[in-house]
Design a protein around this motif. Structure first.
Motif, short mmCIF file in Angstrom:
data_model
loop_
_atom_site.label_atom_id
_atom_site.label_comp_id
_atom_site.label_asym_id
_atom_site.label_seq_id
_atom_site.Cartn_x
_atom_site.Cartn_y
_atom_site.Cartn_z
N GLN A 161 0.84 -1.20 0.00
CA GLN A 161 0.00 0.00 0.00
C GLN A 161 0.88 1.25 0.00
O GLN A 161 1.82 1.38 0.78
CB GLN A 161 -0.91 0.00 1.22
N ASP A 162 0.57 2.17 -0.93
CA ASP A 162 1.33 3.42 -1.10
C ASP A 162 2.78 3.16 -1.47
O ASP A 162 3.66 3.99 -1.19
CB ASP A 162 1.25 4.28 0.18
N LYS A 163 3.05 2.00 -2.09
CA LYS A 163 4.39 1.67 -2.56
C LYS A 163 4.40 1.64 -4.09
O LYS A 163 3.47 1.11 -4.71
CB LYS A 163 4.85 0.31 -2.03
N ALA A 164 5.45 2.20 -4.67
CA ALA A 164 5.55 2.21 -6.13
C ALA A 164 5.81 0.81 -6.67
O ALA A 164 6.51 0.01 -6.04
CB ALA A 164 6.66 3.15 -6.57
N MET A 165 5.24 0.52 -7.83
CA MET A 165 5.50 -0.76 -8.48
C MET A 165 6.93 -0.80 -9.02
O MET A 165 7.52 0.23 -9.33
CB MET A 165 4.52 -0.98 -9.63
N HIS A 166 7.47 -2.03 -9.14
CA HIS A 166 8.83 -2.20 -9.65
C HIS A 166 8.84 -2.24 -11.18
O HIS A 166 7.81 -2.42 -11.82
CB HIS A 166 9.43 -3.51 -9.11
N ASN A 167 10.05 -2.09 -11.72
CA ASN A 167 10.30 -2.31 -13.16
C ASN A 167 9.39 -1.49 -14.08
O ASN A 167 8.89 -1.98 -15.09
CB ASN A 167 10.15 -3.80 -13.49
N ASP A 168 9.18 -0.22 -13.72
CA ASP A 168 8.39 0.69 -14.57
C ASP A 168 7.01 0.14 -14.92
O ASP A 168 6.49 0.35 -16.02
CB ASP A 168 9.13 1.02 -15.87
N THR A 169 6.42 -0.59 -13.98
CA THR A 169 5.13 -1.23 -14.26
C THR A 169 4.01 -0.21 -14.45
O THR A 169 3.07 -0.45 -15.22
CB THR A 169 4.78 -2.23 -13.14
N GLU A 170 4.11 0.93 -13.75
CA GLU A 170 3.10 1.98 -13.92
C GLU A 170 3.04 2.41 -15.39
O GLU A 170 1.96 2.52 -15.99
CB GLU A 170 3.42 3.18 -13.03
N ARG A 171 4.22 2.63 -15.98
CA ARG A 171 4.29 3.03 -17.39
C ARG A 171 3.82 1.90 -18.29
O ARG A 171 3.11 2.12 -19.28
CB ARG A 171 5.72 3.44 -17.74
N TRP A 172 4.18 0.67 -17.93
CA TRP A 172 3.79 -0.51 -18.71
C TRP A 172 2.26 -0.64 -18.74
O TRP A 172 1.66 -0.95 -19.77
CB TRP A 172 4.43 -1.75 -18.11
N LEU A 173 1.62 -0.38 -17.61
CA LEU A 173 0.15 -0.43 -17.54
C LEU A 173 -0.47 0.62 -18.45
O LEU A 173 -1.45 0.36 -19.16
CB LEU A 173 -0.32 -0.23 -16.10
N GLU A 174 0.10 1.82 -18.44
CA GLU A 174 -0.42 2.90 -19.29
C GLU A 174 -0.26 2.54 -20.77
O GLU A 174 -1.18 2.77 -21.57
CB GLU A 174 0.32 4.20 -18.99
N GLU A 175 0.89 1.99 -21.12
CA GLU A 175 1.13 1.62 -22.52
C GLU A 175 0.12 0.59 -23.02
O GLU A 175 -0.25 0.60 -24.19
CB GLU A 175 2.55 1.08 -22.69
#
Length: 350
Positions: free
Chosen positions: A23-37
């Protein structure tokens, strides 16, 4: 195929659950960007979590699993901060469950809950599904409380037997899904070593693995420097060379031996060892933060109690003054009543 990537013991249930929920921790390996893509969104109730699907067994709500685990620990007086949970990492092949398909997130979580229920029907389990690995492979973090709900006794650890049992049940679930089942490879054994082991004779490779395993069983070792020092006491020198880790020691026949981690097996290579040490460091940091938070909470309780005591003392003093004032009032009224006739008489006399 569905595989059991790792089975470990966690000293603190709170730390293990915090990491798995993220909770309130950033995802690893640029997963946030991967989800957006890939135009993917996490469920609304998990927007700020690393986990993309959650579940549990025996009435566990994974969002408040810490409190539920703790309640059972306290009920059975099993609150020692050591060996509180078993952690299982269950991974799925991309051709079985695809991280780009959100419905597979929940499906993976359901299979994790099924595994936990079959393995530990009398224990609390929380299951957290992640997709933020290096290649965005769907995997579960299964956290099992070691306190038996029926007896209150602690789960016994027989590591080799436990891993085999978990993998067997996992394989049965994979078969039910129609997935291929492949025996896991833990160590690389040459034919010569296999023959020696079969005959019950000495194998320096087996000796080396045993020394490394003994060191890694000490959960206080959480960085490579400490790991190297502990191995040195066991007669093993370890060094990192590029992408590999190398071990050197004198075997039982006083002969100099050297072996790379990959030759010993995946559990002994550079990536696996460093990943485990980093995980321990994160858990250790989380435990320290938990202790600091508890200390601040205890200090706040003490301050509150002290303030309450001072307020009580003040209230008591005020009440005492009021009682004294009330006790003096009848005497004052008596004096007034006694003096009034005299005053009236003097006024009349004048």
């Amino acid at each position: 195929m569905a595989t059991i990537a790792k089975v470990t013991t966690g000293a603190s249930a709170s730390s293990a659950l915090n990491y798995a929920l993220g909770q309130d921790k950033a995802m690893h390996n640029d997963t946030e960007r991967w989800l957006e893509e890939h135009q993917l969104e996490r469920p609304d109730d998990l927007k700020n979590c690393r986990a993309v699907a959650v579940g549990g067994t025996n009435g566990i709500d994974p969002m408040i699993a810490k409190e539920q685990f703790k309640a059972v620990q306290q009920a059975f007086n099993q609150t020692q901060r050591q060996n509180q949970v078993r952690r299982i990492t269950q991974s799925f092949a991309d051709n079985e469950l695809n991280a780009r398909n959100p419905s597979d997130w929940q499906r993976a979580n359901d299979l994790g809950c099924q595994l936990a229920q079959q393995l530990y029907p009398d224990y609390q389990s929380a299951v957290y599904t992640h997709i933020d690995g290096k290649n965005h492979i769907i995997h579960n973090h299964i956290i099992v409380s070691k306190v038996n709900l029926e007896t209150g006794k602690k789960m016994q650890d027989t590591q080799g037997h436990s891993v085999d049992s978990i993998r067997n049940v996992n394989d049965e679930i994979a078969k039910e899904q129609g997935w291929q089942v492949i025996a896991p490879v833990r160590e690389h054994q040459s034919q010569a070593e296999h023959d020696l082991t079969k005959k019950g004779e000495y194998s320096y490779m087996h000796d080396l693995r045993s020394r490394i395993d003994t060191v890694m069983q000490d959960t206080s070792i959480c960085d490579f420097k400490t790991f190297s020092a502990a191995l040195a006491k066991s007669g093993v020198n370890v060094s990192i060379r590029g992408q590999n880790v190398s071990y050197a020691f004198l075997d039982a026949n006083n002969k100099q031996r050297r072996a790379r981690g990959k030759r010993l097996g995946t559990d002994y290579d550079k990536e696996t060892i460093l990943h485990e040490l980093e995980r321990r460091t994160r858990e250790r940091t989380a435990q320290q933060l938990d202790r600091e938070d508890q200390g601040r909470a205890n200090e706040l309780v003490r301050d509150t109690k002290q303030a309450d005591t001072e307020t009580t003392r003040t209230d008591t003093a005020l009440e005492q003054r009021e009682r004294q004032a009330q006790s003096r009032k009848p005497r004052i009224d008596q004096l007034r009543n006694a003096v009034k006739p005299i005053a009236d008489h003097l006024q009349h006399f004048t």
